[in-house]
Design an enzyme around this catalytic site. Structure first.
Site, PDB file in Angstrom:
ATOM      1  N   LYS A   1       0.818  -1.221   0.000  1.00 30.70           N
ATOM      2  CA  LYS A   1       0.000   0.000   0.000  1.00 30.70           C
ATOM      3  C   LYS A   1       0.849   1.267   0.000  1.00 30.70           C
ATOM      4  O   LYS A   1       0.604   2.180  -0.769  1.00 30.70           O
ATOM      5  CB  LYS A   1      -0.914   0.064   1.239  1.00 30.70           C
ATOM      6  CG  LYS A   1      -2.005  -0.962   1.272  1.00 30.70           C
ATOM      7  CD  LYS A   1      -2.985  -0.674   2.404  1.00 30.70           C
ATOM      8  CE  LYS A   1      -2.357  -0.664   3.799  1.00 30.70           C
ATOM      9  NZ  LYS A   1      -1.793  -1.960   4.206  1.00 30.70           N
TER      10      LYS A   1
ATOM     11  N   ARG B   1      -8.971   2.199   9.611  1.00 30.71           N
ATOM     12  CA  ARG B   1      -8.500   0.872   9.949  1.00 30.71           C
ATOM     13  C   ARG B   1      -9.612   0.027  10.555  1.00 30.71           C
ATOM     14  O   ARG B   1      -9.423  -1.142  10.822  1.00 30.71           O
ATOM     15  CB  ARG B   1      -7.440   1.043  11.002  1.00 30.71           C
ATOM     16  CG  ARG B   1      -6.050   0.443  10.983  1.00 30.71           C
ATOM     17  CD  ARG B   1      -5.360   0.033   9.807  1.00 30.71           C
ATOM     18  NE  ARG B   1      -4.031  -0.459  10.121  1.00 30.71           N
ATOM     19  CZ  ARG B   1      -2.908   0.078   9.659  1.00 30.71           C
ATOM     20  NH1 ARG B   1      -2.937   1.111   8.879  1.00 30.71           N
ATOM     21  NH2 ARG B   1      -1.750  -0.460   9.983  1.00 30.71           N
TER      22      ARG B   1
ATOM     23  N   ARG C   1      11.306  -6.331   4.885  1.00 30.65           N
ATOM     24  CA  ARG C   1      11.287  -4.920   5.253  1.00 30.65           C
ATOM     25  C   ARG C   1      11.958  -4.706   6.611  1.00 30.65           C
ATOM     26  O   ARG C   1      12.603  -3.694   6.850  1.00 30.65           O
ATOM     27  CB  ARG C   1       9.851  -4.401   5.276  1.00 30.65           C
ATOM     28  CG  ARG C   1       9.770  -2.898   5.423  1.00 30.65           C
ATOM     29  CD  ARG C   1       8.384  -2.385   5.133  1.00 30.65           C
ATOM     30  NE  ARG C   1       7.462  -2.671   6.221  1.00 30.65           N
ATOM     31  CZ  ARG C   1       6.151  -2.469   6.170  1.00 30.65           C
ATOM     32  NH1 ARG C   1       5.612  -2.028   5.074  1.00 30.65           N
ATOM     33  NH2 ARG C   1       5.398  -2.739   7.197  1.00 30.65           N
TER      34      ARG C   1
ATOM     35  N   ARG D   1      12.230  -1.563  10.885  1.00 32.07           N
ATOM     36  CA  ARG D   1      11.018  -1.161  11.598  1.00 32.07           C
ATOM     37  C   ARG D   1      10.759  -2.077  12.777  1.00 32.07           C
ATOM     38  O   ARG D   1      10.803  -3.286  12.677  1.00 32.07           O
ATOM     39  CB  ARG D   1       9.810  -1.188  10.645  1.00 32.07           C
ATOM     40  CG  ARG D   1       9.466   0.176  10.133  1.00 32.07           C
ATOM     41  CD  ARG D   1       8.322   0.126   9.175  1.00 32.07           C
ATOM     42  NE  ARG D   1       7.065  -0.297   9.782  1.00 32.07           N
ATOM     43  CZ  ARG D   1       5.900  -0.192   9.180  1.00 32.07           C
ATOM     44  NH1 ARG D   1       5.838   0.294   7.957  1.00 32.07           N
ATOM     45  NH2 ARG D   1       4.810  -0.587   9.790  1.00 32.07           N
TER      46      ARG D   1
ATOM     47  N   ARG E   1      -0.338  -8.306  13.439  1.00 27.36           N
ATOM     48  CA  ARG E   1      -0.862  -7.254  12.544  1.00 27.36           C
ATOM     49  C   ARG E   1      -1.780  -7.844  11.483  1.00 27.36           C
ATOM     50  O   ARG E   1      -2.785  -7.234  11.109  1.00 27.36           O
ATOM     51  CB  ARG E   1       0.299  -6.488  11.912  1.00 27.36           C
ATOM     52  CG  ARG E   1       0.907  -5.511  12.926  1.00 27.36           C
ATOM     53  CD  ARG E   1       2.298  -5.071  12.546  1.00 27.36           C
ATOM     54  NE  ARG E   1       2.334  -4.321  11.327  1.00 27.36           N
ATOM     55  CZ  ARG E   1       3.384  -4.254  10.533  1.00 27.36           C
ATOM     56  NH1 ARG E   1       4.488  -4.931  10.819  1.00 27.36           N
ATOM     57  NH2 ARG E   1       3.343  -3.526   9.456  1.00 27.36           N
TER      58      ARG E   1
HETATM   59  P1  AMP Z   1       1.176   1.047   8.818  1.00 23.23           P
HETATM   60  O1  AMP Z   1       2.396   1.793   8.434  1.00 23.23           O
HETATM   61  O2  AMP Z   1      -0.082   1.568   8.123  1.00 23.23           O
HETATM   62  O3  AMP Z   1       1.307  -0.435   8.668  1.00 23.23           O
HETATM   63  O4  AMP Z   1       0.923   1.326  10.357  1.00 23.23           O
HETATM   64  C1  AMP Z   1       1.873   0.942  11.336  1.00 23.23           C
HETATM   65  C2  AMP Z   1       1.224   0.919  12.709  1.00 23.23           C
HETATM   66  O5  AMP Z   1       0.721   2.219  13.032  1.00 23.23           O
HETATM   67  C3  AMP Z   1       0.007   0.006  12.819  1.00 23.23           C
HETATM   68  O6  AMP Z   1       0.375  -1.339  13.081  1.00 23.23           O
HETATM   69  C4  AMP Z   1      -0.732   0.646  13.991  1.00 23.23           C
HETATM   70  O7  AMP Z   1      -0.122   0.337  15.218  1.00 23.23           O
HETATM   71  C5  AMP Z   1      -0.512   2.122  13.726  1.00 23.23           C
HETATM   72  N1  AMP Z   1      -1.575   2.692  12.858  1.00 23.23           N
HETATM   73  C6  AMP Z   1      -1.435   3.158  11.587  1.00 23.23           C
HETATM   74  N2  AMP Z   1      -2.595   3.618  11.108  1.00 23.23           N
HETATM   75  C7  AMP Z   1      -3.504   3.439  12.103  1.00 23.23           C
HETATM   76  C8  AMP Z   1      -4.899   3.701  12.225  1.00 23.23           C
HETATM   77  N3  AMP Z   1      -5.602   4.233  11.218  1.00 23.23           N
HETATM   78  N4  AMP Z   1      -5.498   3.394  13.414  1.00 23.23           N
HETATM   79  C9  AMP Z   1      -4.813   2.856  14.430  1.00 23.23           C
HETATM   80  N5  AMP Z   1      -3.505   2.566  14.374  1.00 23.23           N
HETATM   81  C10 AMP Z   1      -2.855   2.853  13.225  1.00 23.23           C
END
Ligand code: AMP
Length: 189
Positions: free
Chosen positions: A15, A90, A127, A133, A144
């Site tokens: 994404k 989310r 990654r 990360r 996740r």
């Molecule tokens: P991502 O980079 O989108 O995979 O997000 C990494 C982490 O950030 C996720 O595993 C959540 O802990 C947090 N996160 C990102 N976007 C959201 C969201 N919309 N709501 C809640 N937590 C989020």
């Protein structure tokens, strides 16, 4: 009004990479809540302090915090002509908050990037090596993916019920191949 598109799909589906490219092609900002939250963690803001441990475990940061952060971002000038949302909403609570903030029907479409589970885990582990990360280790990755299935996947049903079409795009293959499929999906839908 510009284009308002959101990206759905499990962690590791690509994404972030695809949304960034597509945003550039469409000339709209790429708004990624994951990027914004990681930036808050790095800067040590109050939000970052609240989010850090939750993110490291692969759980969702509380809705009220994320919704407030997104509303601020959408109020900035560059978002007036459209945007590409990546990683938000989310869950259904966040989706309803977004509808309330921008008005029902304001979203043009949702692109759903799909890939099979083994591919996802493989990409996330890679990654972890490339980017370091904190949330890319195997235990967190499995969590996740589970959080995605429990919380986020219901949006694939929520949006069509609310008159936003969800267009699935095959996320397997090279970045270029997937990007070409996404452009086709945008033109055709
Ligand atoms: P991502 O980079 O989108 O995979 O997000 C990494 C982490 O950030 C996720 O595993 C959540 O802990 C947090 N996160 C990102 N976007 C959201 C969201 N919309 N709501 C809640 N937590 C989020």
């Amino acid at each position: 009004m510009g284009r308002r598109i959101l990206f759905l799909g499990p962690p590791g589906a690509g994404k972030g990479t695809q949304a960034e490219r597509l945003a550039r092609a469409l000339g709209v900002p790429h708004i990624s809540t994951g990027v914004m939250l990681r930036d808050n963690v790095t800067r040590g803001t109050d939000l970052g302090k609240k989010a850090q441990a939750i993110m490291a475990a692969g759980d969702l940061v509380p809705d009220d915090l994320v919704v407030a952060m997104v509303k601020d971002r959408l109020a900035q000038d560059d978002a007036a002509c459209g945007y590409l949302l990546d990683g938000f909403p989310r869950n259904v609570v966040q989706a309803r908050a977004l509808d309330e903030a921008i008005g029902t029907g304001a979203l043009e479409m949702a692109l759903l990037l799909e890939a099979d589970e083994e591919e996802l885990v493989g990409r996330l582990l890679q990654r972890a090596l490339d980017e370091g990360r904190e949330d890319d280790n195997e235990t967190t990755i499995r969590n996740r993916l589970q959080v995605y299935r429990d919380e986020t996947e219901p949006l694939v049903g929520y949006y069509p019920e609310n008159d936003v079409s969800v267009v699935a795009v095959d996320g397997m293959g090279t970045i270029e191949e997937v990007f070409a499929r996404m452009m086709t999906a945008l033109v055709d839908n």
